[in-house]
Design a protein around this motif. Sequence first.
Motif, PDB file in Angstrom:
ATOM      1  N   ILE A   1      18.030  42.876  60.023  1.00  0.00           N
ATOM      2  CA  ILE A   1      16.879  43.388  59.269  1.00  0.00           C
ATOM      3  C   ILE A   1      17.320  43.847  57.885  1.00  0.00           C
ATOM      4  CG2 ILE A   1      15.183  45.274  59.166  1.00  0.00           C
ATOM      5  CD1 ILE A   1      15.121  45.167  62.268  1.00  0.00           C
ATOM      6  N   ALA A   2      18.449  44.542  57.839  1.00  0.00           N
ATOM      7  CA  ALA A   2      18.937  45.074  56.560  1.00  0.00           C
ATOM      8  C   ALA A   2      19.203  43.962  55.545  1.00  0.00           C
ATOM      9  CB  ALA A   2      20.214  45.881  56.789  1.00  0.00           C
ATOM     10  N   TYR A   3      19.590  42.771  56.014  1.00  0.00           N
ATOM     11  CA  TYR A   3      19.952  41.682  55.106  1.00  0.00           C
ATOM     12  C   TYR A   3      18.774  41.189  54.273  1.00  0.00           C
ATOM     13  CZ  TYR A   3      24.255  41.573  57.853  1.00  0.00           C
ATOM     14  OH  TYR A   3      25.429  41.906  58.480  1.00  0.00           O
ATOM     15  N   TRP A   4      17.538  41.396  54.748  1.00  0.00           N
ATOM     16  CA  TRP A   4      16.394  41.050  53.901  1.00  0.00           C
ATOM     17  C   TRP A   4      15.602  42.276  53.457  1.00  0.00           C
ATOM     18  CZ3 TRP A   4      12.016  42.922  55.999  1.00  0.00           C
ATOM     19  CH2 TRP A   4      11.944  43.056  57.390  1.00  0.00           C
ATOM     20  N   LEU A   5      15.608  43.344  54.296  1.00  0.00           N
ATOM     21  CA  LEU A   5      14.794  44.522  53.965  1.00  0.00           C
ATOM     22  C   LEU A   5      15.349  45.267  52.760  1.00  0.00           C
ATOM     23  CD1 LEU A   5      12.442  46.390  54.628  1.00  0.00           C
ATOM     24  CD2 LEU A   5      13.942  47.605  56.235  1.00  0.00           C
ATOM     25  N   ILE A   6      16.661  45.486  52.726  1.00  0.00           N
ATOM     26  CA  ILE A   6      17.237  46.249  51.618  1.00  0.00           C
ATOM     27  C   ILE A   6      17.031  45.524  50.282  1.00  0.00           C
ATOM     28  CG2 ILE A   6      19.397  47.129  50.626  1.00  0.00           C
ATOM     29  CD1 ILE A   6      20.273  47.829  53.467  1.00  0.00           C
ATOM     30  N   PRO A   7      17.357  44.226  50.166  1.00  0.00           N
ATOM     31  CA  PRO A   7      17.085  43.575  48.872  1.00  0.00           C
ATOM     32  C   PRO A   7      15.607  43.510  48.530  1.00  0.00           C
ATOM     33  CG  PRO A   7      17.877  41.967  50.497  1.00  0.00           C
ATOM     34  CD  PRO A   7      18.096  43.339  51.076  1.00  0.00           C
ATOM     35  N   HIS A   8      14.737  43.406  49.538  1.00  0.00           N
ATOM     36  CA  HIS A   8      13.299  43.421  49.247  1.00  0.00           C
ATOM     37  C   HIS A   8      12.904  44.766  48.639  1.00  0.00           C
ATOM     38  CE1 HIS A   8       8.987  42.517  49.800  1.00  0.00           C
ATOM     39  NE2 HIS A   8       8.883  43.816  50.087  1.00  0.00           N
ATOM     40  N   LEU A   9      13.427  45.855  49.206  1.00  0.00           N
ATOM     41  CA  LEU A   9      13.060  47.192  48.747  1.00  0.00           C
ATOM     42  C   LEU A   9      13.719  47.558  47.425  1.00  0.00           C
ATOM     43  CD1 LEU A   9      13.212  49.158  52.140  1.00  0.00           C
ATOM     44  CD2 LEU A   9      11.189  48.216  51.008  1.00  0.00           C
ATOM     45  N   THR A  10      14.887  46.982  47.143  1.00  0.00           N
ATOM     46  CA  THR A  10      15.605  47.331  45.906  1.00  0.00           C
ATOM     47  C   THR A  10      15.406  46.310  44.793  1.00  0.00           C
ATOM     48  OG1 THR A  10      17.616  46.249  46.754  1.00  0.00           O
ATOM     49  CG2 THR A  10      17.381  48.621  47.154  1.00  0.00           C
ATOM     50  N   GLY A  11      14.640  45.244  45.078  1.00  0.00           N
ATOM     51  CA  GLY A  11      14.389  44.245  44.051  1.00  0.00           C
ATOM     52  C   GLY A  11      15.599  43.398  43.733  1.00  0.00           C
ATOM     53  N   ARG A  12      16.365  43.046  44.761  1.00  0.00           N
ATOM     54  CA  ARG A  12      17.569  42.227  44.574  1.00  0.00           C
ATOM     55  C   ARG A  12      17.536  41.039  45.532  1.00  0.00           C
ATOM     56  NH1 ARG A  12      21.143  45.126  41.394  1.00  0.00           N
ATOM     57  NH2 ARG A  12      20.585  47.326  41.160  1.00  0.00           N
TER      58      ARG A  12
END
Length: 550
Positions: free
Chosen positions: A390-401
């Motif tokens: 989940i982190a592999y797509w959620l974190i960049p989605h939330l941080t704009g990366r």
Amino acid sequence: MMNQDTKVNSLDAKLSMAHIYVAFIALVLGGTAGLLQTLVRSGQFILPAGIGYYQLLTVHGVLLGLVLTTFFIIGFLFAGLSKTSGTLSNRIRFYGWVGFWLMTFGTALTASAILTGKASVLYTFYAPLMAHPTFYIGLALVVVGSWVSGFAMFIHFAKWKKLNPGQASPLLSYMAIATMILWLIATLGVAATVLIQYIPWSLGLVDTIDVLISRTLFWYFGHPLVYFWLLPAYMAWYVIIPKIIGGKIFSDSLARLSFVLFLLFSIPVGFHHQLTEPGIAPSWKYLQVVLTFLVIIPSLMTAFSMFATFEMYGRSKGATGLFGWFRKLPWGDARFFAPFMGMLIFIPAGAGGIINASHQLNQVVHNTIWVTGHFHLTVATTVLLTFFGIAYWLIPHLTGRIMTKAMNKLAIVQTIVWVIGMTFMSSAMHFAGLLGAPRRSAFSTYGDSAQALEWIPYQIAQAIGGTILFIGIILIIVIVANLAFFAPKGETEFPIGEVEEAAEKTPMILENWKLWVGIIIALILVAYTVPFIEMIQHAPPGSKGFSNLL
């Protein structure tokens, strides 16, 4: 229909990311404690600076079993609700931050008590072990903070329902609400024992507490805690993974029904953790064991749904033969590979759970390190690998990366490292448990009996596995730091799967939360009312049952 291109609001993203940051800090600290534990049990390492083994054991269990999971889950649920049920209002976001800071302050209080050597009471904090009051007060604040966030989610969901009467709610939002209902009902038990029993006792306001009631209230919470860990993983399996692989959700109604069944069958079953304890009538233990086994039904429904999704996707890509679809899955995509490995490992984990819940077989493994090995397959592998995915797509989605190819390859390596490390450690725990090696014990307590000598190779294997897992922790922290702060700027999709066109329409009765919560309450009353009355009636006068279990 929801716009798939909608980004999570930037203010909502900050709230989610705050929770995720705390979760991964807890992973580092708790993972370090876990590594040191395995080294001590190998008999080849002595802890420096007066650090106690049980101090490490408490840090490891609390930070990974409670802090990491709760913070990550709440961060994920807030993001999922914002994505599928609309941007959070200022009021909901405010309550989310109140919940976050209460949880964070509570975690700091609890951690300070443990790290200063005043709360080496293990993850289960059974009496007669007593911690400093700040340990219990901190735990209470973590629970209360999670309640504040949970009620904020309920209000947000209710607003969506009011604006969309007669419609089935977004599947991800529905699952988020089911998860928080489970959490709120389950934590009533641990909140009750902490507030009514442990805090007054640790402050010296009362001399004794009833140990049987405290353990019963803990396990009323302790078993559904496992499903609080698992349900967000199931959310990703049901809703996210089909989109990632390019397939469709097999059945919306089957997914919702499985979550309802998890709610019904996972809460009133705590006695199966107390099968060897006196003071509980065998008939009530039997009832709860039966309810425990019923949870296998939604587990098998989930397995069927997921592999049906995989097979339909593979067939759509031209796969033939019985397992031809298997080769068509996107093995090079870490967002899929990590959760899929978690799914596979849940097969032996589930088999171990059936053994733990079986009255006769439980006698063989009860209070051995087998049980610890089981927890490491469930929460530390199935759940954590899915959370990493989940982190592999959620974190960049939330941080704009965006996640680069290099980070994706590193994530594939991280998953492989984690599986290898856990294979060493959990397998060794299971085998040592079958030989009678106790859980919660340091190597120095084993003695030099012939039986203890049999355990040594397995303790060394655990240390090897723990070391490999610690390398996996370093890798995931590198990936998370990159995705949060250093990856190239860009747009990353929040993948939400669409339901297969041929799937049956979702029955609206599944949206009737008053009905399902009412049934849950009825099951709890049936399973616990009479046993609790008997515990109170038969408690020894004055001691309140305390001396019985010393």
